[in-house]
Scaffold this active site. Sequence first.
Site: not given
Length: 397
Positions: A243, A300, A362
């Site tokens: 991320s 995602d 995610h």
Amino acid sequence: MKTAPRTSGYTLAPTKLERVVNDSKEGCHTRSSSPLSKRWKEYHGSKDWEGLLDPLDDGLRNEIVRYGRFIEAAYQCFDSDLSSPSYATCRYARNSMLERAGVYGSGYRVTKNLHATSSISMPGWTGNIGVRSSWIGYVAVCEDENEISRLGRRDIVISLRGTATCTEWLENLRATLTSCPFGNANEVKGQTDNSMVETGVLSLYTSSTSESPSLQQSLRQEILRLVQKYNNEPLSVTITGHSLGASLAILAAYDLKTAIKHDLHLSVISFGGPRVGNRSFRQNLERQGTKILRIVNSDDLITKVPGFFVEDHNDVSQEKKGHWLQKHVRDNQWVYANIGHELRLSSRASLKLNSMNVATCHDLKTYLHLVNGFVSSTCPASARMMLEKATTVAPTQ
């Protein structure tokens, strides 16, 4: 007592499971890997992962999952309890960090804690919510001789977690592009666009306080120290992140390649990373030889932001058409580019994922689950799991 062999002149039609297994055997093979010590450069992008991603080479799969575990350790070490007096710090001492976070017998030793600082100041009454500097990861070096032999080199890993604090979330919202203040010496000849990166990510990488040096300063000093210490032996620097950590990993790779004047074998293995820069930034990364493998879940949403318009590797002809929308978003600093080589996965291919919400798609655990199950684009993960289950059933005695 063993059953007698069947001697009839016909065979039974295959069951549904048998058909899946047979199809899987034809389309889902992965090659047996040579020792990691012989192929580590390939697994870290020396040939741009050609022939390794689809189908996914088992040796590369193991390397991806191994680095994913280092990111899991970063999440485990972070104190996310807002009521805690040690909020946003590392919960464990350096010498026991990996083991206490669940990474046992890795052969790596943590040498440096890393902090990221936001340039956004919050009012004092916000307390822990407004913390500017927070622990975001670590540098570790492989010191176990047996592991060094298995890896084929001494490896330095930089592991970076994803967004966790309020100020980090606020920085994520600063999604316009801004000029990259380092690496100008590597600009491509004839290029008119400046190398640009996301404003919020750059802020978290370069900002500092009187008590906390910037992430950039910490990484430059520590990696230079380690490179000088081990410069007389095979050495790799691997930056891995999830991320926000994936974005910071790419920015750090670009910066370290520019700042450290050694022939670094530097690569990035990132999970679920948002876009981080424009096409000029990507071209400069390619020119300096930085190798980036992006693991992307098609389901995602985070991997599809920021940017209203994305310049891909084949967008030069499109640019010449002078489309008014493209020109408008470029002028407003919203034109991002996809960076690196992709291993593209999908949550929909897994039988074990019961939820398709944004958070689940995610999550790092989802990514590691999908990597572990992926064989090729023509072989669903569900077929691989059924194949493994069928081939591990003990024969009838």
